[in-house]
Design a protein around this motif. Structure first.
Motif, PDB file in Angstrom:
ATOM      1  N   THR A   1      18.731   6.425  -2.624  1.00 15.46           N
ATOM      2  CA  THR A   1      17.350   6.118  -2.964  1.00 15.46           C
ATOM      3  C   THR A   1      16.579   7.429  -3.073  1.00 15.46           C
ATOM      4  O   THR A   1      16.627   8.260  -2.164  1.00 15.46           O
ATOM      5  CB  THR A   1      16.691   5.204  -1.909  1.00 15.46           C
ATOM      6  OG1 THR A   1      17.422   3.977  -1.867  1.00 15.46           O
ATOM      7  CG2 THR A   1      15.243   4.919  -2.256  1.00 15.46           C
ATOM      8  N   ALA A   2      15.896   7.606  -4.202  1.00 12.58           N
ATOM      9  CA  ALA A   2      15.026   8.761  -4.421  1.00 12.58           C
ATOM     10  C   ALA A   2      13.603   8.227  -4.467  1.00 12.58           C
ATOM     11  O   ALA A   2      13.240   7.489  -5.385  1.00 12.58           O
ATOM     12  CB  ALA A   2      15.382   9.468  -5.717  1.00 12.58           C
ATOM     13  N   THR A   3      12.818   8.576  -3.473  1.00 11.11           N
ATOM     14  CA  THR A   3      11.441   8.111  -3.397  1.00 11.11           C
ATOM     15  C   THR A   3      10.526   9.226  -3.872  1.00 11.11           C
ATOM     16  O   THR A   3      10.583  10.351  -3.365  1.00 11.11           O
ATOM     17  CB  THR A   3      11.081   7.693  -1.959  1.00 11.11           C
ATOM     18  OG1 THR A   3      12.039   6.714  -1.522  1.00 11.11           O
ATOM     19  CG2 THR A   3       9.686   7.111  -1.884  1.00 11.11           C
ATOM     20  N   LEU A   4       9.688   8.907  -4.863  1.00 11.47           N
ATOM     21  CA  LEU A   4       8.745   9.866  -5.415  1.00 11.47           C
ATOM     22  C   LEU A   4       7.382   9.599  -4.799  1.00 11.47           C
ATOM     23  O   LEU A   4       6.855   8.492  -4.884  1.00 11.47           O
ATOM     24  CB  LEU A   4       8.669   9.707  -6.940  1.00 11.47           C
ATOM     25  CG  LEU A   4      10.015   9.692  -7.668  1.00 11.47           C
ATOM     26  CD1 LEU A   4       9.814   9.409  -9.149  1.00 11.47           C
ATOM     27  CD2 LEU A   4      10.754  10.998  -7.455  1.00 11.47           C
ATOM     28  N   VAL A   5       6.850  10.608  -4.114  1.00 11.17           N
ATOM     29  CA  VAL A   5       5.531  10.497  -3.494  1.00 11.17           C
ATOM     30  C   VAL A   5       4.701  11.671  -3.972  1.00 11.17           C
ATOM     31  O   VAL A   5       5.202  12.590  -4.601  1.00 11.17           O
ATOM     32  CB  VAL A   5       5.622  10.459  -1.949  1.00 11.17           C
ATOM     33  CG1 VAL A   5       6.355   9.223  -1.473  1.00 11.17           C
ATOM     34  CG2 VAL A   5       6.293  11.707  -1.401  1.00 11.17           C
ATOM     35  N   ASP A   6       3.417  11.651  -3.672  1.00  5.52           N
ATOM     36  CA  ASP A   6       2.536  12.743  -4.089  1.00  5.52           C
ATOM     37  C   ASP A   6       2.604  13.858  -3.059  1.00  5.52           C
ATOM     38  O   ASP A   6       2.011  13.721  -2.006  1.00  5.52           O
ATOM     39  CB  ASP A   6       1.105  12.256  -4.252  1.00  5.52           C
ATOM     40  CG  ASP A   6       0.979  11.104  -5.234  1.00  5.52           C
ATOM     41  OD1 ASP A   6       1.741  11.069  -6.201  1.00  5.52           O
ATOM     42  OD2 ASP A   6       0.127  10.234  -5.007  1.00  5.52           O
ATOM     43  N   PHE A   7       3.239  14.919  -3.186  1.00  8.38           N
ATOM     44  CA  PHE A   7       4.029  15.466  -4.269  1.00  8.38           C
ATOM     45  C   PHE A   7       5.339  15.955  -3.709  1.00  8.38           C
ATOM     46  O   PHE A   7       5.511  17.125  -3.442  1.00  8.38           O
ATOM     47  CB  PHE A   7       3.252  16.595  -4.967  1.00  8.38           C
ATOM     48  CG  PHE A   7       2.117  16.058  -5.789  1.00  8.38           C
ATOM     49  CD1 PHE A   7       2.338  15.677  -7.101  1.00  8.38           C
ATOM     50  CD2 PHE A   7       0.858  15.879  -5.257  1.00  8.38           C
ATOM     51  CE1 PHE A   7       1.318  15.179  -7.880  1.00  8.38           C
ATOM     52  CE2 PHE A   7      -0.158  15.368  -6.032  1.00  8.38           C
ATOM     53  CZ  PHE A   7       0.064  15.010  -7.337  1.00  8.38           C
TER      54      PHE A   7
ATOM     55  N   VAL B   1      18.969  20.359  -9.126  1.00  8.06           N
ATOM     56  CA  VAL B   1      17.567  20.246  -8.746  1.00  8.06           C
ATOM     57  C   VAL B   1      17.068  18.920  -9.292  1.00  8.06           C
ATOM     58  O   VAL B   1      17.273  18.606 -10.464  1.00  8.06           O
ATOM     59  CB  VAL B   1      16.724  21.415  -9.312  1.00  8.06           C
ATOM     60  CG1 VAL B   1      15.265  21.257  -8.926  1.00  8.06           C
ATOM     61  CG2 VAL B   1      17.257  22.757  -8.826  1.00  8.06           C
ATOM     62  N   LEU B   2      16.429  18.133  -8.432  1.00  9.47           N
ATOM     63  CA  LEU B   2      15.809  16.879  -8.832  1.00  9.47           C
ATOM     64  C   LEU B   2      14.306  17.113  -8.750  1.00  9.47           C
ATOM     65  O   LEU B   2      13.805  17.575  -7.705  1.00  9.47           O
ATOM     66  CB  LEU B   2      16.207  15.735  -7.892  1.00  9.47           C
ATOM     67  CG  LEU B   2      17.612  15.167  -8.062  1.00  9.47           C
ATOM     68  CD1 LEU B   2      18.688  16.157  -7.674  1.00  9.47           C
ATOM     69  CD2 LEU B   2      17.756  13.886  -7.290  1.00  9.47           C
ATOM     70  N   TYR B   3      13.585  16.831  -9.843  1.00  9.47           N
ATOM     71  CA  TYR B   3      12.158  17.121  -9.854  1.00  9.47           C
ATOM     72  C   TYR B   3      11.400  16.181 -10.780  1.00  9.47           C
ATOM     73  O   TYR B   3      11.978  15.498 -11.612  1.00  9.47           O
ATOM     74  CB  TYR B   3      11.908  18.579 -10.274  1.00  9.47           C
ATOM     75  CG  TYR B   3      12.307  18.891 -11.701  1.00  9.47           C
ATOM     76  CD1 TYR B   3      11.378  18.791 -12.732  1.00  9.47           C
ATOM     77  CD2 TYR B   3      13.602  19.293 -12.009  1.00  9.47           C
ATOM     78  CE1 TYR B   3      11.744  19.081 -14.046  1.00  9.47           C
ATOM     79  CE2 TYR B   3      13.969  19.581 -13.314  1.00  9.47           C
ATOM     80  CZ  TYR B   3      13.033  19.474 -14.325  1.00  9.47           C
ATOM     81  OH  TYR B   3      13.401  19.748 -15.621  1.00  9.47           O
ATOM     82  N   CYS B   4      10.078  16.182 -10.605  1.00  7.65           N
ATOM     83  CA  CYS B   4       9.177  15.432 -11.478  1.00  7.65           C
ATOM     84  C   CYS B   4       8.670  16.393 -12.543  1.00  7.65           C
ATOM     85  O   CYS B   4       8.155  17.469 -12.233  1.00  7.65           O
ATOM     86  CB  CYS B   4       8.005  14.858 -10.691  1.00  7.65           C
ATOM     87  SG  CYS B   4       6.808  13.980 -11.734  1.00  7.65           S
ATOM     88  N   SER B   5       8.813  16.002 -13.817  1.00  9.84           N
ATOM     89  CA  SER B   5       8.404  16.887 -14.914  1.00  9.84           C
ATOM     90  C   SER B   5       6.996  16.581 -15.425  1.00  9.84           C
ATOM     91  O   SER B   5       6.546  17.194 -16.387  1.00  9.84           O
ATOM     92  CB  SER B   5       9.405  16.782 -16.072  1.00  9.84           C
ATOM     93  OG  SER B   5       9.324  15.501 -16.698  1.00  9.84           O
ATOM     94  N   ILE B   6       6.288  15.670 -14.796  1.00 11.09           N
ATOM     95  CA  ILE B   6       4.929  15.320 -15.218  1.00 11.09           C
ATOM     96  C   ILE B   6       3.982  16.460 -14.841  1.00 11.09           C
ATOM     97  O   ILE B   6       3.988  16.933 -13.706  1.00 11.09           O
ATOM     98  CB  ILE B   6       4.452  14.012 -14.540  1.00 11.09           C
ATOM     99  CG1 ILE B   6       5.416  12.854 -14.801  1.00 11.09           C
ATOM    100  CG2 ILE B   6       3.019  13.673 -14.948  1.00 11.09           C
ATOM    101  CD1 ILE B   6       5.405  12.289 -16.182  1.00 11.09           C
ATOM    102  N   ALA B   7       3.170  16.872 -15.805  1.00 10.86           N
ATOM    103  CA  ALA B   7       2.134  17.898 -15.604  1.00 10.86           C
ATOM    104  C   ALA B   7       2.667  19.054 -14.751  1.00 10.86           C
ATOM    105  O   ALA B   7       3.709  19.607 -15.053  1.00 10.86           O
ATOM    106  CB  ALA B   7       0.886  17.264 -15.004  1.00 10.86           C
ATOM    107  N   ASN B   8       1.953  19.410 -13.692  1.00 10.11           N
ATOM    108  CA  ASN B   8       2.366  20.515 -12.817  1.00 10.11           C
ATOM    109  C   ASN B   8       2.944  20.019 -11.501  1.00 10.11           C
ATOM    110  O   ASN B   8       2.942  20.733 -10.503  1.00 10.11           O
ATOM    111  CB  ASN B   8       1.180  21.448 -12.556  1.00 10.11           C
ATOM    112  CG  ASN B   8       0.053  20.742 -11.820  1.00 10.11           C
ATOM    113  OD1 ASN B   8      -0.007  19.508 -11.795  1.00 10.11           O
ATOM    114  ND2 ASN B   8      -0.848  21.509 -11.243  1.00 10.11           N
ATOM    115  N   HIS B   9       3.485  18.788 -11.479  1.00 14.38           N
ATOM    116  CA  HIS B   9       4.002  18.211 -10.242  1.00 14.38           C
ATOM    117  C   HIS B   9       5.120  19.052  -9.632  1.00 14.38           C
ATOM    118  O   HIS B   9       5.171  19.214  -8.408  1.00 14.38           O
ATOM    119  CB  HIS B   9       4.482  16.777 -10.473  1.00 14.38           C
ATOM    120  CG  HIS B   9       3.370  15.837 -10.824  1.00 14.38           C
ATOM    121  ND1 HIS B   9       3.565  14.492 -10.904  1.00 14.38           N
ATOM    122  CD2 HIS B   9       2.061  16.046 -11.124  1.00 14.38           C
ATOM    123  CE1 HIS B   9       2.422  13.905 -11.240  1.00 14.38           C
ATOM    124  NE2 HIS B   9       1.495  14.834 -11.382  1.00 14.38           N
TER     125      HIS B   9
END
Length: 160
Positions: A73-79, A140-148
């Motif tokens: 499970t990969a949970t995406l939270v701010d940030f 590397v697992l990352y969020c590519s939205i804006a500058n996240h």
């Protein structure tokens, strides 16, 4: 008058053929576009590196590779990207990606600067699954939205 009728009929047939070809082309493309799925919609994304390092199909349903897929499970939270596993072995992994943040997020899996797999943007509360074959190495697992990503929304995993 006969000439106009034949010309009109030929024109109508040409339009029908053109419409049929257009419909067939759209069907072959699967109607896919780059837009994000509907708000909170569950989706399944699958990408598996092939021998040439590109993307290939995910394991066929019922195949040995699918049966042995490790669930993560990969949970995406701010940030941040939070994983419920801290060790990974080479093989097929099925990531359940959940957006528990208050912003739209996606998830990209990258190795040596190259995208291995990714899921589309999800609104808060959305979830999807991503099946990906991981070879030994660092990812590397990352969020590519804006500058996240720059705000710390990335994590590194080592696959042995």
């Amino acid at each position: 008058m006969t000439h106009r009728t034949r010309s009109s009929r030929a024109s109508r047939v040409a339009r029908i053929v053109a419409a049929a070809l257009l419909a067939a082309g759209l069907t072959a493309c699967g109607g896919s576009d780059d837009s994000a799925p509907e708000s909170g919609a569950a989706d399944t994304a699958e990408a598996v590196p092939d021998q040439a390092g590109g993307y290939g199909p995910a394991p066929a349903p019922g195949s040995t590779a699918e049966q042995e897929a490790e669930s993560v499970t990969a949970t995406l939270v701010d940030f941040a990207v939070e994983l419920d596993e801290d060790s990974f072995s080479a093989g097929t992994h099925e990531f359940t990606v959940v957006n528990d943040g208050g912003s739209t997020h996606d998830l990209v899996v990258e190795r040596d600067g190259e995208t291995v797999a990714a899921v589309e943007a999800m609104d808060p509360g959305g979830s999807t699954t991503l099946t990906v074959a991981l070879e030994p190495g660092e990812y590397v697992l990352y969020c590519s939205i804006a500058n996240h990503r720059a705000m710390g929304m990335e994590t590194t995993i080592r696959v042995t």
